[in-house]
Design a protein around this motif. Structure first.
Motif, PDB file in Angstrom:
ATOM      1  N   ASN A   1      -2.472 -19.422  -6.091  1.00  0.00           N
ATOM      2  CA  ASN A   1      -1.707 -19.122  -4.878  1.00  0.00           C
ATOM      3  C   ASN A   1      -1.934 -17.687  -4.435  1.00  0.00           C
ATOM      4  OD1 ASN A   1      -0.017 -21.086  -6.729  1.00  0.00           O
ATOM      5  ND2 ASN A   1       0.459 -21.621  -4.601  1.00  0.00           N
ATOM      6  N   ARG A   2      -2.063 -16.791  -5.409  1.00  0.00           N
ATOM      7  CA  ARG A   2      -2.396 -15.397  -5.127  1.00  0.00           C
ATOM      8  C   ARG A   2      -3.499 -14.965  -6.086  1.00  0.00           C
ATOM      9  NH1 ARG A   2      -1.549 -13.825  -0.457  1.00  0.00           N
ATOM     10  NH2 ARG A   2      -1.922 -11.711  -1.196  1.00  0.00           N
ATOM     11  N   ILE A   3      -4.411 -14.138  -5.572  1.00  0.00           N
ATOM     12  CA  ILE A   3      -5.476 -13.535  -6.362  1.00  0.00           C
ATOM     13  C   ILE A   3      -5.199 -12.032  -6.423  1.00  0.00           C
ATOM     14  CG2 ILE A   3      -7.955 -13.061  -6.485  1.00  0.00           C
ATOM     15  CD1 ILE A   3      -8.378 -15.718  -4.944  1.00  0.00           C
ATOM     16  N   ILE A   4      -5.388 -11.461  -7.591  1.00  0.00           N
ATOM     17  CA  ILE A   4      -5.221 -10.026  -7.775  1.00  0.00           C
ATOM     18  C   ILE A   4      -6.575  -9.405  -8.084  1.00  0.00           C
ATOM     19  CG2 ILE A   4      -4.114  -8.196  -9.139  1.00  0.00           C
ATOM     20  CD1 ILE A   4      -2.148  -9.902  -7.512  1.00  0.00           C
ATOM     21  N   VAL A   5      -6.899  -8.311  -7.393  1.00  0.00           N
ATOM     22  CA  VAL A   5      -8.052  -7.488  -7.768  1.00  0.00           C
ATOM     23  C   VAL A   5      -7.547  -6.063  -7.974  1.00  0.00           C
ATOM     24  CG1 VAL A   5      -9.777  -8.929  -6.635  1.00  0.00           C
ATOM     25  CG2 VAL A   5      -8.708  -7.056  -5.351  1.00  0.00           C
ATOM     26  N   LEU A   6      -8.297  -5.275  -8.721  1.00  0.00           N
ATOM     27  CA  LEU A   6      -7.804  -3.991  -9.203  1.00  0.00           C
ATOM     28  C   LEU A   6      -8.302  -2.791  -8.409  1.00  0.00           C
ATOM     29  CD1 LEU A   6      -8.145  -4.721 -13.033  1.00  0.00           C
ATOM     30  CD2 LEU A   6      -6.187  -5.128 -11.533  1.00  0.00           C
ATOM     31  N   GLN A   7      -9.097  -3.026  -7.397  1.00  0.00           N
ATOM     32  CA  GLN A   7      -9.550  -1.941  -6.515  1.00  0.00           C
ATOM     33  C   GLN A   7     -10.117  -2.584  -5.256  1.00  0.00           C
ATOM     34  OE1 GLN A   7     -13.027  -1.750  -6.053  1.00  0.00           O
ATOM     35  NE2 GLN A   7     -13.581  -3.156  -7.700  1.00  0.00           N
ATOM     36  N   PRO A   8     -10.059  -1.894  -4.120  1.00  0.00           N
ATOM     37  CA  PRO A   8     -10.337  -2.551  -2.839  1.00  0.00           C
ATOM     38  C   PRO A   8     -11.770  -3.022  -2.639  1.00  0.00           C
ATOM     39  CG  PRO A   8      -9.895  -0.201  -2.539  1.00  0.00           C
ATOM     40  CD  PRO A   8      -9.525  -0.523  -3.940  1.00  0.00           C
ATOM     41  N   GLN A   9     -12.755  -2.393  -3.290  1.00  0.00           N
ATOM     42  CA  GLN A   9     -14.130  -2.844  -3.081  1.00  0.00           C
ATOM     43  C   GLN A   9     -14.381  -4.224  -3.678  1.00  0.00           C
ATOM     44  OE1 GLN A   9     -17.478  -0.324  -3.330  1.00  0.00           O
ATOM     45  NE2 GLN A   9     -16.521   1.378  -2.250  1.00  0.00           N
ATOM     46  N   ALA A  10     -13.504  -4.689  -4.548  1.00  0.00           N
ATOM     47  CA  ALA A  10     -13.629  -6.043  -5.096  1.00  0.00           C
ATOM     48  C   ALA A  10     -13.481  -7.102  -4.016  1.00  0.00           C
ATOM     49  CB  ALA A  10     -12.593  -6.260  -6.192  1.00  0.00           C
ATOM     50  N   LEU A  11     -12.805  -6.772  -2.921  1.00  0.00           N
ATOM     51  CA  LEU A  11     -12.620  -7.746  -1.845  1.00  0.00           C
ATOM     52  C   LEU A  11     -13.956  -8.214  -1.274  1.00  0.00           C
ATOM     53  CD1 LEU A  11      -9.658  -5.986   0.000  1.00  0.00           C
ATOM     54  CD2 LEU A  11      -9.523  -8.076  -1.384  1.00  0.00           C
ATOM     55  N   ALA A  12     -14.980  -7.373  -1.370  1.00  0.00           N
ATOM     56  CA  ALA A  12     -16.299  -7.737  -0.845  1.00  0.00           C
ATOM     57  C   ALA A  12     -16.914  -8.908  -1.599  1.00  0.00           C
ATOM     58  CB  ALA A  12     -17.240  -6.529  -0.902  1.00  0.00           C
ATOM     59  N   GLN A  13     -16.432  -9.199  -2.801  1.00  0.00           N
ATOM     60  CA  GLN A  13     -16.966 -10.301  -3.599  1.00  0.00           C
ATOM     61  C   GLN A  13     -16.336 -11.641  -3.232  1.00  0.00           C
ATOM     62  OE1 GLN A  13     -19.372  -8.110  -4.528  1.00  0.00           O
ATOM     63  NE2 GLN A  13     -19.528  -9.363  -6.370  1.00  0.00           N
ATOM     64  N   LEU A  14     -15.338 -11.633  -2.369  1.00  0.00           N
ATOM     65  CA  LEU A  14     -14.587 -12.840  -2.026  1.00  0.00           C
ATOM     66  C   LEU A  14     -14.895 -13.282  -0.616  1.00  0.00           C
ATOM     67  CD1 LEU A  14     -11.123 -11.732  -3.472  1.00  0.00           C
ATOM     68  CD2 LEU A  14     -12.950 -12.980  -4.649  1.00  0.00           C
ATOM     69  N   ASP A  15     -14.740 -14.585  -0.358  1.00  0.00           N
ATOM     70  CA  ASP A  15     -14.931 -15.067   1.009  1.00  0.00           C
ATOM     71  C   ASP A  15     -13.646 -14.844   1.811  1.00  0.00           C
ATOM     72  OD1 ASP A  15     -13.136 -17.225   0.540  1.00  0.00           O
ATOM     73  OD2 ASP A  15     -14.752 -18.563  -0.045  1.00  0.00           O
ATOM     74  N   THR A  16     -13.711 -15.163   3.102  1.00  0.00           N
ATOM     75  CA  THR A  16     -12.602 -14.856   4.006  1.00  0.00           C
ATOM     76  C   THR A  16     -11.309 -15.530   3.566  1.00  0.00           C
ATOM     77  OG1 THR A  16     -14.150 -14.600   5.839  1.00  0.00           O
ATOM     78  CG2 THR A  16     -11.826 -14.949   6.397  1.00  0.00           C
ATOM     79  N   GLU A  17     -11.397 -16.794   3.184  1.00  0.00           N
ATOM     80  CA  GLU A  17     -10.190 -17.519   2.774  1.00  0.00           C
ATOM     81  C   GLU A  17      -9.614 -16.947   1.489  1.00  0.00           C
ATOM     82  OE1 GLU A  17      -7.678 -20.065   0.616  1.00  0.00           O
ATOM     83  OE2 GLU A  17      -9.767 -19.756  -0.009  1.00  0.00           O
ATOM     84  N   GLN A  18     -10.476 -16.591   0.547  1.00  0.00           N
ATOM     85  CA  GLN A  18      -9.996 -16.011  -0.713  1.00  0.00           C
ATOM     86  C   GLN A  18      -9.345 -14.646  -0.477  1.00  0.00           C
ATOM     87  OE1 GLN A  18     -13.753 -16.126  -2.703  1.00  0.00           O
ATOM     88  NE2 GLN A  18     -13.526 -18.245  -3.386  1.00  0.00           N
ATOM     89  N   ARG A  19      -9.954 -13.837   0.404  1.00  0.00           N
ATOM     90  CA  ARG A  19      -9.377 -12.522   0.697  1.00  0.00           C
ATOM     91  C   ARG A  19      -7.984 -12.639   1.294  1.00  0.00           C
ATOM     92  NH1 ARG A  19     -14.766 -11.146   2.114  1.00  0.00           N
ATOM     93  NH2 ARG A  19     -14.396 -11.565   4.323  1.00  0.00           N
ATOM     94  N   ALA A  20      -7.743 -13.698   2.052  1.00  0.00           N
ATOM     95  CA  ALA A  20      -6.422 -13.881   2.664  1.00  0.00           C
ATOM     96  C   ALA A  20      -5.345 -14.108   1.603  1.00  0.00           C
ATOM     97  CB  ALA A  20      -6.458 -15.053   3.633  1.00  0.00           C
ATOM     98  N   ARG A  21      -5.741 -14.553   0.408  1.00  0.00           N
ATOM     99  CA  ARG A  21      -4.785 -14.795  -0.683  1.00  0.00           C
ATOM    100  C   ARG A  21      -4.771 -13.663  -1.702  1.00  0.00           C
ATOM    101  NH1 ARG A  21      -6.635 -19.094  -3.848  1.00  0.00           N
ATOM    102  NH2 ARG A  21      -8.557 -19.435  -2.668  1.00  0.00           N
ATOM    103  N   THR A  22      -5.418 -12.558  -1.385  1.00  0.00           N
ATOM    104  CA  THR A  22      -5.654 -11.527  -2.393  1.00  0.00           C
ATOM    105  C   THR A  22      -4.823 -10.277  -2.149  1.00  0.00           C
ATOM    106  OG1 THR A  22      -7.904 -12.330  -2.771  1.00  0.00           O
ATOM    107  CG2 THR A  22      -7.430 -10.074  -3.441  1.00  0.00           C
ATOM    108  N   THR A  23      -4.322  -9.720  -3.233  1.00  0.00           N
ATOM    109  CA  THR A  23      -3.604  -8.451  -3.232  1.00  0.00           C
ATOM    110  C   THR A  23      -4.349  -7.470  -4.121  1.00  0.00           C
ATOM    111  OG1 THR A  23      -1.459  -9.535  -2.925  1.00  0.00           O
ATOM    112  CG2 THR A  23      -1.426  -7.289  -3.800  1.00  0.00           C
ATOM    113  N   VAL A  24      -4.531  -6.247  -3.645  1.00  0.00           N
ATOM    114  CA  VAL A  24      -5.123  -5.176  -4.450  1.00  0.00           C
ATOM    115  C   VAL A  24      -3.992  -4.466  -5.191  1.00  0.00           C
ATOM    116  CG1 VAL A  24      -6.447  -3.037  -4.449  1.00  0.00           C
ATOM    117  CG2 VAL A  24      -7.029  -4.863  -2.834  1.00  0.00           C
ATOM    118  N   ILE A  25      -4.075  -4.438  -6.508  1.00  0.00           N
ATOM    119  CA  ILE A  25      -3.091  -3.717  -7.329  1.00  0.00           C
ATOM    120  C   ILE A  25      -3.855  -2.745  -8.230  1.00  0.00           C
ATOM    121  CG2 ILE A  25      -1.258  -3.871  -9.036  1.00  0.00           C
ATOM    122  CD1 ILE A  25      -0.539  -6.600  -8.030  1.00  0.00           C
ATOM    123  N   VAL A  26      -3.810  -1.477  -7.886  1.00  0.00           N
ATOM    124  CA  VAL A  26      -4.474  -0.455  -8.697  1.00  0.00           C
ATOM    125  C   VAL A  26      -3.664  -0.244  -9.974  1.00  0.00           C
ATOM    126  CG1 VAL A  26      -5.142   1.979  -8.805  1.00  0.00           C
ATOM    127  CG2 VAL A  26      -5.523   0.664  -6.702  1.00  0.00           C
TER     128      VAL A  26
END
Length: 324
Positions: free
Chosen positions: A99-124
């Motif tokens: 339901n939610r994806i967590i990545v640990l720094q904002p450049q990780a968003l580049a590895q995800l597609d548009t739909e996945q990014r919409a479910r993603t939160t960056v938590i440093v």
């Protein structure tokens, strides 16, 4: 009750377990009951938080089957994200269950597609301020906090230290567990023949942080990182960082940070180490000033606020107010 699954051994000093224990503490501060395990264990749960898509895949599938209406939060690690999700063996159905994806720094968003990014939160990843430790005055000590795994390229700093001029006072103090026998053998041999390098083996977390706090630099040589705990720790300790030029570090330190060297480039790392040692008021001070500027990035209240937002998005019980 929230189930938090991590592939790391309980009470280890490995990055995933350090992250899991910190998240457990944060979620408890927010009013949640949290159970940390290495895989799915039966119970009544309101949600799952899983670290590492590939290694926690079975736990995610089992949780979804046993608790079909409960939300799943998936935290993607460096070995999930890089070089890419497909090559890393992350299965699409696991991503789809989150339901939610967590990545640990904002450049990780580049590895995800548009739909996945919409479910993603960056938590440093956060770290409270680390108290100062008196540095050694007889040498220019740099710390490597990296377990002996190929992805960490853990002996690169030792190799770079051999290229320094004879008058250099630099030494490398390396704390890390022997996770690969071949690398452990090489580290022992390097400690014997290279007077600038000491492999200390696995250290208790407190000892490793004290080593970091007394060092002039932290050196990170990894091929891939999702967003290394040790970078947050260095920032919290006020210790400048030299890092391999990877997205996981750029996402934390910024594209303009002056302390990058090409991945695997021993000569470039040696040049950076030498410049930091001899140019304390120039290059070294630039590194230090940039890390000081990033201090608020790793403030614990920011990580708590990010998790509070995630809980709200998942319609879990309203967390306690987050102190600023």
């Amino acid at each position: 009750m929230i189930l938090l699954v991590t592939p790391a051994a309980p009470a280890s000093v490995h990055g995933n377990d350090v992250t899991a224990r910190r998240w457990q503490s944060i979620l408890r501060e927010l009013g949640c009951d949290v159970r940390v395990t290495n895989g799915y264990e039966p119970g009544e749960y309101a949600a799952l938080i899983a670290l590492h898509a590939r290694k926690s895949a079975n736990a995610i599938r089992t949780f979804h089957a046993k608790h079909p209406g409960a939300p799943i939060v998936l935290a993607l690690t460096g070995t999930d994200l890089y070089p890419d999700l497909v090559t890393s063996g992350v299965e699409q159905d696991i991503l789809a269950l989150a339901n939610r994806i967590i990545v640990l720094q904002p450049q990780a968003l580049a590895q995800l597609d548009t739909e996945q990014r919409a479910r993603t939160t960056v938590i440093v990843q956060s770290m409270p301020d680390i108290p100062d430790e008196a540095p050694r005055h007889d040498v220019f000590e740099v710390a490597v906090l990296a377990h002996l795994r190929d992805v960490k390229d853990p002996l690169r700093t030792a190799e770079a230290s051999r290229l320094l001029p004879a008058e250099s006072r630099l030494i490398v103090s390396h704390a890390g567990a022997p996770l690969q026998d071949d690398l452990a053998r090489l580290a022992r041999e390097e400690s014997t023949r290279n007077p600038r390098y000491r492999w200390l083996g696995e250290q208790p977390r407190g000892e490793a942080l004290r080593l970091l706090a007394r060092s002039k630099l932290l050196v990170l040589t990894s091929h891939d990182e999702g967003g290394a705990n040790v970078v947050s720790e260095a920032i919290a300790a006020g210790v400048p960082v030299l890092s391999s030029d990877i997205p996981g570090s750029r996402g934390l330190l910024g594209d303009d940070y002056p302390g990058y060297f090409p991945v695997g480039d021993t000569e470039a790392l040696a040049e950076a180490l030498h410049a930091a040692e001899i140019d304390l008021n120039g290059y070294y001070q630039r590194l230090r000033s940039e890390c000081e500027r990033l201090h608020d990035l790793v403030a614990p209240h920011k990580e708590r606020a990010a998790w509070s937002d995630v809980l709200t998005q998942l319609s879990l019980p309203v967390p306690r107010p987050v102190a600023s």
